[in-house]
Design a protein around this motif. Structure first.
Motif, short mmCIF file in Angstrom:
data_model
loop_
_atom_site.label_atom_id
_atom_site.label_comp_id
_atom_site.label_asym_id
_atom_site.label_seq_id
_atom_site.Cartn_x
_atom_site.Cartn_y
_atom_site.Cartn_z
N THR A 146 37.44 42.28 48.01
CA THR A 146 37.96 42.77 49.40
C THR A 146 38.21 41.61 49.87
OG1 THR A 146 36.61 44.71 49.28
CG2 THR A 146 37.90 44.18 51.50
N TYR A 192 35.94 54.00 51.92
CA TYR A 192 35.54 52.90 51.13
C TYR A 192 34.29 53.22 50.43
CZ TYR A 192 32.46 52.47 55.26
OH TYR A 192 31.44 52.70 56.15
N PHE A 212 39.72 52.12 49.78
CA PHE A 212 39.36 50.75 49.34
C PHE A 212 38.03 50.92 48.28
CE2 PHE A 212 41.91 50.19 53.34
CZ PHE A 212 42.55 49.14 53.13
#
Length: 424
Positions: free
Chosen positions: A239, A359, A233
């Protein structure tokens, strides 16, 4: 609707037309987001020979990576003094070195890949909004040299004209390690380098869901599916709901910028003689710079709900004229905004969830170089999950409780200089 037609978009290098994902494909790593973080992750993965696919909801560099001020600065939202007070000098030195390393990573990639992005080792300057702030900057300069042998140059009000032709400030502190660039051109060049090394990038490809299966993950889009063993991510302020832990761990905020008409080199060289990247010491700071085509770019307005209002841009123009009154007859030719992301502790975070979900996010408006460094860290976490990590990488990413969000906003306006007053 936030303006996304930035000065950088209007002056960028040619953009490739990349396809949307259609059908089902398989890869080792799927990366969501084609900004600095996602592209740097893909770059370092491909250098190691690992297959990866990047999925972008819009186009390369569409978010903060292509819309920031192009200030490649040292440091974090939290000062080195504050870091030292919390964790000690050894850890603070690690953080300081990591900050400088991020800038070096950008320089390395630009040189290695021949990216034309107006990268300049011009340095930056913090300008003192009050006389007391100028005194605090002097103490900061002394502290950073005594504690870390880190060289900064203090400029008092009598010398300030050599750096900034404005009567608005009382002094300044120069950091020679900072740089500037054309951020969208850096993103474009990084994307081209990823593809030259065999990586795949799909644009206009919004991820609708992520499903875990016995092989890894099915990442679904409107017209396709990517099967992968790892997922990254790299969406920062954009997000959304694909991963609840990440969504609940950051607070997106709107940030806004304007740029004047081209003023010509004579004017911009007089206003900012040494082409420094400049920010000031107000709680809600102003930041500004010359651009490669000799405009003044100016930012500083934020909105906590990320909703744009034309009054924000009018306020920005008024702020610009506080600093440079002589620009009152100059046109504002570009105005744009976007989202930045703040975690609970105001530090950027990089890490892994369940060993196969990775992430990097929460740059707090300081991500121009840190995002490239964190892209490398994400790649390393995939290549060698048992590697030794630095203190910066070990910071826990905490959920922001709803009742704490108001305090988070208030902390954004916390007075950094109250800490500097205690530094002797």
């Amino acid at each position: 609707m936030i303006h996304t037609d930035s000065l950088w978009a209007a002056t960028s290098n040619p953009l490739k037309i990349r396809p949307s994902l259609e059908g089902e494909i398989q890869t080792d790593i799927v990366i969501i987001g084609a900004g600095f973080t996602g592209l740097a992750t893909a770059y370092y993965l491909r250098k190691a020979g690992i297959n990866c696919v990047v999925l972008e909801k819009n186009v390369v560099g569409w978010g903060a990576s292509g819309r920031n001020a192009g200030m490649v600065l040292t440091g974090f939202k939290n000062s080195i003094q504050k870091i030292e007070k919390r964790w000690g000098r050894e850890t603070a030195k690690i953080f300081l070195d990591q900050s400088s390393l991020g800038i070096e990573k950008v320089r390395e990639i630009v040189k290695a890949e021949g990216i034309e992005c107006s990268l300049s080792d011009c340095g930056s300057m913090k300008a003192a909004f009050k006389s007391s702030h100028s005194e605090a900057l002097k103490r900061e300069q002394e502290f950073m040299w005594e504690a870390y042998k880190y060289e900064l140059q203090y400029v008092d009000r009598n010398q300030l004209k050599k750096e900034l032709d404005s009567d608005f400030y009382y002094g300044g502190l120069i950091d020679f390690k900072s740089s500037s660039f054309h951020p969208l051109n850096y993103a474009i060049g990084l994307a081209n380098a990823v593809e030259e090394k065999g990586g795949e990038i799909y644009e206009q490809t919004e991820v609708s869901s992520v499903e875990e299966n016995h092989h890894g993950y099915s990442v679904k889009t409107e017209m396709g599916v990517v099967q992968s063993s790892h997922i990254v991510f790299a969406t920062n302020g954009y997000t959304e709901k694909l991963n609840k832990k990440l969504t609940r761990s950051i607070m997106p905020m709107g940030s806004y910028i304007i740029a004047t008409e081209s003023l010509g080199k004579e004017i911009t060289e007089r206003l900012i003689p040494n082409n420094r990247m400049i920010s000031d010491t107000k709680n809600f700071l102003y930041y500004f710079r010359r651009t490669p085509d000799e405009r003044i770019l100016f930012g500083g307005r934020v909105s906590f709900n990320s909703k744009e209002d034309e009054s924000l841009y009018q306020s920005l123009r008024e702020n610009l004229l506080e600093v440079f009154p002589e620009l009152s007859d100059k046109k504002i030719e570009y105005k744009w905004g976007g989202k930045v992301a703040f975690p609970m502790d105001f530090f950027p975070h990089v890490g892994t969830i369940k060993k196969t979900i990775h992430y990097a996010l929460g740059y707090c408006g300081h991500g121009a170089s840190t995002s490239t460094l964190f892209g490398e860290y994400v790649a390393q976490n995939i290549i060698n999950p048992n590697r030794e990590k630095s203190k910066l990488e070990e910071l826990p990413l905490r959920t922001i409780p709803l009742h704490s969000q108001k305090n988070l906003l208030l902390n954004l306006a916390g007075n950094y200089y109250s800490l500097l007053d205690k530094v002797k």
